[in-house]
Scaffold this motif. Structure first.
Motif, mmCIF file in Angstrom:
data_model
loop_
_atom_site.group_PDB
_atom_site.id
_atom_site.type_symbol
_atom_site.label_atom_id
_atom_site.label_comp_id
_atom_site.label_asym_id
_atom_site.label_seq_id
_atom_site.Cartn_x
_atom_site.Cartn_y
_atom_site.Cartn_z
ATOM 1 N N PRO A 1 30.640 -20.313 0.290
ATOM 2 C CA PRO A 1 29.933 -19.322 -0.536
ATOM 3 C C PRO A 1 28.581 -18.944 0.060
ATOM 4 C CG PRO A 1 30.807 -21.083 -1.898
ATOM 5 C CD PRO A 1 30.982 -21.518 -0.471
ATOM 6 N N ILE A 2 28.271 -17.675 0.041
ATOM 7 C CA ILE A 2 26.988 -17.177 0.528
ATOM 8 C C ILE A 2 25.874 -17.574 -0.437
ATOM 9 C CG2 ILE A 2 25.644 -15.102 1.057
ATOM 10 C CD1 ILE A 2 28.338 -13.792 1.874
ATOM 11 N N TYR A 3 26.132 -17.439 -1.729
ATOM 12 C CA TYR A 3 25.151 -17.752 -2.763
ATOM 13 C C TYR A 3 25.713 -18.830 -3.684
ATOM 14 C CZ TYR A 3 23.447 -13.152 -1.310
ATOM 15 O OH TYR A 3 23.009 -12.081 -0.574
ATOM 16 N N PRO A 4 24.855 -19.686 -4.227
ATOM 17 C CA PRO A 4 25.316 -20.726 -5.164
ATOM 18 C C PRO A 4 25.433 -20.162 -6.578
ATOM 19 C CG PRO A 4 22.969 -20.981 -4.774
ATOM 20 C CD PRO A 4 23.431 -19.825 -3.906
ATOM 21 N N VAL A 5 26.380 -19.255 -6.765
ATOM 22 C CA VAL A 5 26.543 -18.542 -8.033
ATOM 23 C C VAL A 5 28.008 -18.550 -8.457
ATOM 24 C CG1 VAL A 5 24.605 -16.995 -7.510
ATOM 25 C CG2 VAL A 5 26.926 -16.279 -6.951
ATOM 26 N N SER A 6 28.237 -18.186 -9.685
ATOM 27 C CA SER A 6 29.590 -17.880 -10.123
ATOM 28 C C SER A 6 29.712 -16.362 -10.183
ATOM 29 C CB SER A 6 29.904 -18.528 -11.473
ATOM 30 O OG SER A 6 29.066 -18.038 -12.480
ATOM 31 N N TYR A 7 30.921 -15.888 -10.353
ATOM 32 C CA TYR A 7 31.192 -14.449 -10.363
ATOM 33 C C TYR A 7 31.902 -14.083 -11.656
ATOM 34 C CZ TYR A 7 29.847 -14.286 -5.500
ATOM 35 O OH TYR A 7 29.124 -14.373 -4.334
ATOM 36 N N LEU A 8 31.436 -13.026 -12.283
ATOM 37 C CA LEU A 8 32.052 -12.510 -13.489
ATOM 38 C C LEU A 8 32.708 -11.189 -13.136
ATOM 39 C CD1 LEU A 8 32.181 -13.011 -16.662
ATOM 40 C CD2 LEU A 8 30.448 -11.206 -16.769
ATOM 41 N N VAL A 9 33.998 -11.067 -13.461
ATOM 42 C CA VAL A 9 34.734 -9.828 -13.210
ATOM 43 C C VAL A 9 35.140 -9.255 -14.563
ATOM 44 C CG1 VAL A 9 36.681 -8.749 -12.038
ATOM 45 C CG2 VAL A 9 35.578 -10.756 -11.013
ATOM 46 N N VAL A 10 34.752 -8.010 -14.792
ATOM 47 C CA VAL A 10 34.980 -7.333 -16.071
ATOM 48 C C VAL A 10 36.206 -6.430 -15.965
ATOM 49 C CG1 VAL A 10 33.978 -5.766 -17.787
ATOM 50 C CG2 VAL A 10 32.496 -7.360 -16.537
ATOM 51 N N ASP A 11 37.097 -6.559 -16.935
ATOM 52 C CA ASP A 11 38.276 -5.694 -17.051
ATOM 53 C C ASP A 11 37.893 -4.509 -17.931
ATOM 54 O OD1 ASP A 11 40.738 -4.488 -17.495
ATOM 55 O OD2 ASP A 11 41.624 -6.208 -18.522
ATOM 56 N N VAL A 12 37.704 -3.336 -17.313
ATOM 57 C CA VAL A 12 37.322 -2.146 -18.056
ATOM 58 C C VAL A 12 38.368 -1.056 -17.844
ATOM 59 C CG1 VAL A 12 35.819 -1.289 -16.197
ATOM 60 C CG2 VAL A 12 35.418 -0.529 -18.534
ATOM 61 N N ARG A 13 38.686 -0.372 -18.915
ATOM 62 C CA ARG A 13 39.679 0.700 -18.897
ATOM 63 C C ARG A 13 39.153 1.866 -19.713
ATOM 64 N NH1 ARG A 13 44.600 -1.961 -17.260
ATOM 65 N NH2 ARG A 13 44.092 -4.158 -16.963
ATOM 66 N N ASP A 14 39.881 2.976 -19.709
ATOM 67 C CA ASP A 14 39.375 4.164 -20.412
ATOM 68 C C ASP A 14 39.195 3.935 -21.903
ATOM 69 O OD1 ASP A 14 42.071 4.140 -21.065
ATOM 70 O OD2 ASP A 14 42.429 6.209 -20.475
ATOM 71 N N ASP A 15 39.898 2.967 -22.482
ATOM 72 C CA ASP A 15 39.755 2.700 -23.916
ATOM 73 C C ASP A 15 38.772 1.573 -24.218
ATOM 74 O OD1 ASP A 15 41.392 0.674 -22.946
ATOM 75 O OD2 ASP A 15 42.727 0.690 -24.679
ATOM 76 N N GLY A 16 38.050 1.079 -23.205
ATOM 77 C CA GLY A 16 37.031 0.062 -23.441
ATOM 78 C C GLY A 16 37.157 -1.142 -22.526
ATOM 79 N N VAL A 17 36.312 -2.111 -22.797
ATOM 80 C CA VAL A 17 36.331 -3.362 -22.040
ATOM 81 C C VAL A 17 37.363 -4.281 -22.666
ATOM 82 C CG1 VAL A 17 34.988 -5.412 -21.428
ATOM 83 C CG2 VAL A 17 33.938 -3.152 -21.274
ATOM 84 N N HIS A 18 38.205 -4.863 -21.828
ATOM 85 C CA HIS A 18 39.258 -5.752 -22.288
ATOM 86 C C HIS A 18 38.930 -7.215 -21.994
ATOM 87 C CE1 HIS A 18 42.529 -2.759 -23.233
ATOM 88 N NE2 HIS A 18 41.538 -2.013 -22.774
#
Length: 144
Positions: free
Chosen positions: A108-125
């Motif tokens: 890992p380049i940075y000592p972080v976690s990663y958050l991935v957001v599922d977004v679609r035309d009807d909103g965030v899932h």
């Protein structure tokens, strides 16, 4: 693992919806403060499409100012602890490109976690938070 508070998630989700159908990106400091980043992927793609094949609808790259802020935070008592971005219309998973951006020489380049957001035309899932387990990034928590 950093636990995201409801207001931080709401701010990230609002960022994802505001930029949809483009990917949003940003980070969360250890104190929970959310920094809304600037995705310069379209600029890179326009200036050099052979090197930067993805556009902001399917990729992200932080601006130089965002990258400098992230790196500088690592030397403070309030470092970035989570990097986030959205995946428009494809779900929250840690993609091959996400791995490429997060790792250098297999670490890992940075000592972080990663958050991935599922977004679609009807909103965030929802979203998923991924952490390095010594071999790969594994989903450690899901949020709705």
């Amino acid at each position: 693992m950093t636990v995201l508070c409801k207001s931080s998630l709401e701010r990230i989700y609002a960022h994802a919806m505001r930029l949809y159908p483009l990917e949003c990106c940003g980070f969360v400091f250890a104190d929970g403060t959310v920094h809304l980043g600037a995705n310069i992927q379209d600029e890179l793609n326009r200036s050099n499409p052979e090197s930067y094949k993805r556009n902001a609808a399917n990729g992200y790259t932080f601006s130089l100012a965002d990258t400098a802020r992230l790196v500088a935070s690592m030397r403070t008592d309030n470092p970035v602890s989570i990097i986030y971005h959205s995946h428009p219309n494809v779900g929250a998973y840690f993609s091959g490109e996400d791995h490429d951006k997060a790792l250098f020489a297999g670490e890992p380049i940075y000592p972080v976690s990663y958050l991935v957001v599922d977004v679609r035309d009807d909103g965030v899932h929802g979203s998923k938070q991924f952490e390095w387990d010594g071999m790969q990034f594994e989903c450690r928590e899901s949020f709705s």
